[in-house]
Design a protein around this motif. Structure first.
Motif, PDB file in Angstrom:
ATOM      1  N   THR A   1       0.869  -1.119   0.190  1.00  0.00           N
ATOM      2  CA  THR A   1      -0.044   0.057  -0.029  1.00  0.00           C
ATOM      3  C   THR A   1       0.982   1.509   0.009  1.00  0.00           C
ATOM      4  N   ILE A   2       1.862   1.360   0.596  1.00  0.00           N
ATOM      5  CA  ILE A   2       2.926   2.301   0.760  1.00  0.00           C
ATOM      6  C   ILE A   2       3.448   2.677  -0.761  1.00  0.00           C
ATOM      7  N   LYS A   3       3.836   1.726  -1.224  1.00  0.00           N
ATOM      8  CA  LYS A   3       4.469   1.523  -2.532  1.00  0.00           C
ATOM      9  C   LYS A   3       3.327   2.336  -3.456  1.00  0.00           C
ATOM     10  N   SER A   4       2.096   1.793  -3.263  1.00  0.00           N
ATOM     11  CA  SER A   4       1.028   2.169  -4.219  1.00  0.00           C
ATOM     12  C   SER A   4       0.793   3.730  -4.137  1.00  0.00           C
ATOM     13  N   ILE A   5       0.554   4.217  -2.952  1.00  0.00           N
ATOM     14  CA  ILE A   5       0.587   5.571  -2.324  1.00  0.00           C
ATOM     15  C   ILE A   5       1.595   6.439  -2.944  1.00  0.00           C
ATOM     16  N   ILE A   6       2.715   5.999  -2.810  1.00  0.00           N
ATOM     17  CA  ILE A   6       3.625   6.886  -3.699  1.00  0.00           C
ATOM     18  C   ILE A   6       3.858   6.866  -5.324  1.00  0.00           C
ATOM     19  N   GLU A   7       3.463   5.872  -5.883  1.00  0.00           N
ATOM     20  CA  GLU A   7       3.069   5.906  -7.269  1.00  0.00           C
ATOM     21  C   GLU A   7       1.688   6.722  -7.487  1.00  0.00           C
ATOM     22  N   ALA A   8       0.651   6.654  -6.561  1.00  0.00           N
ATOM     23  CA  ALA A   8      -0.295   7.545  -6.802  1.00  0.00           C
ATOM     24  C   ALA A   8      -0.067   9.103  -6.843  1.00  0.00           C
ATOM     25  N   TYR A   9       0.677   9.366  -5.987  1.00  0.00           N
ATOM     26  CA  TYR A   9       1.146  10.833  -5.557  1.00  0.00           C
ATOM     27  C   TYR A   9       1.847  11.176  -6.934  1.00  0.00           C
ATOM     28  N   LYS A  10       2.835  10.380  -7.181  1.00  0.00           N
ATOM     29  CA  LYS A  10       3.725  10.852  -8.546  1.00  0.00           C
ATOM     30  C   LYS A  10       2.726  10.963  -9.769  1.00  0.00           C
ATOM     31  N   LEU A  11       1.842  10.046  -9.994  1.00  0.00           N
ATOM     32  CA  LEU A  11       0.802  10.548 -11.265  1.00  0.00           C
ATOM     33  C   LEU A  11      -0.062  11.505 -10.616  1.00  0.00           C
ATOM     34  N   MET A  12      -0.642  11.745  -9.506  1.00  0.00           N
ATOM     35  CA  MET A  12      -1.618  13.002  -9.206  1.00  0.00           C
ATOM     36  C   MET A  12      -0.756  14.290  -9.568  1.00  0.00           C
ATOM     37  N   LEU A  13       0.257  14.276  -8.836  1.00  0.00           N
ATOM     38  CA  LEU A  13       1.181  15.558  -9.057  1.00  0.00           C
ATOM     39  C   LEU A  13       1.563  15.802 -10.488  1.00  0.00           C
ATOM     40  N   TYR A  14       1.854  14.766 -11.473  1.00  0.00           N
ATOM     41  CA  TYR A  14       2.178  14.947 -12.910  1.00  0.00           C
ATOM     42  C   TYR A  14       1.096  15.316 -13.673  1.00  0.00           C
TER      43      TYR A  14
END
Length: 228
Positions: free
Chosen positions: A26-39
């Motif tokens: 879940t931590i890994k998916s949260i990090i990836e989600a933030y990357k996509l959201m901010l990009y």
């Protein structure tokens, strides 16, 4: 699989070994989600922040709050699409494809009050629908499968839901007490502020329920899709 057995199996996620793996994933998916959201969706976040400022420039706070809710729902969908597994590269074309598929059913969502009691059902519906070919029939089927997933995993869903709701309620209550005490902003402005904070924290809650969806879809696949 019997209902009681599915409820017992759902709670195995809290076993130390399973919980540790789930938290790491879940931590890994949260990090990836933030990357996509901010990009890709920084502009949505910016508009939500501007909605917080808008009441000081315009008097229609009710309309501004509706726009803020609408933007929040848009960002919510994009975060759901960011966290689900996909064979398509998660780029602009992917998000456009998924949004077009669900737009007809989503556009009136801000008219409803999506409480914490419907939050995970909303996520599961979006995820089931994103895994389908689209259309009204699949939307209704996705809603039905979301209800079934909640029902088959009720102890797990209720436990995690209560934990997240408790943290959310306590945080918003403390913030509200501070704002009221010092008369920082009015009721509508406070709701706009909560929308802004919620938008920045969206990946956390969505990723938790998305990973539950992925795990339970794998474990209980025959409960949602017919065998061929």
């Amino acid at each position: 699989m019997t209902l009681i057995q599915s409820w017992i199996d759902s709670l195995t996620l809290f076993k130390p070994k399973n919980a540790q793996l789930f938290v790491l994933v879940t931590i890994k998916s949260i990090i990836e989600a933030y990357k996509l959201m901010l990009y890709y969706f920084w502009w949505v976040l910016l508009l939500i922040v501007l909605c917080l400022i808008a009441p000081y420039l315009f008097s229609r706070t009710d309309l501004i709050l509706y726009c803020s809710n609408w933007l929040y729902e848009l960002l919510f969908l994009m975060v759901c699409f960011s966290t689900r597994p996909s064979m398509m590269p998660k780029n602009g074309n992917y998000f456009e494809f998924q949004l077009k598929k669900i737009a007809l059913y989503w556009i009136f969502m801000p008219l409803f009050s999506w409480s914490s009691a419907t939050y995970y059902g909303y996520i599961f519906t979006v995820l089931f629908f994103a895994d389908s070919s689209g259309g009204l029939k699949n939307f209704l089927l996705s809603l039905w499968n979301a209800l079934r997933m909640i029902f088959f995993n009720l102890p797990l869903i209720v436990t995690i839901g209560m934990m997240l709701y408790g943290l959310s309620w306590m945080s918003s209550h403390i913030i509200e007490q501070v704002f009221v005490k010092y008369n920082i902003m009015g009721h509508h402005q406070f709701l706009l502020f909560l929308n802004m904070i919620g938008a920045f924290l969206l990946p956390v809650g969505v990723c938790i329920y998305t990973n539950i969806y992925i795990k339970k879809l794998h474990d209980q696949f025959d409960s949602y899709f017919q065998k061929f």
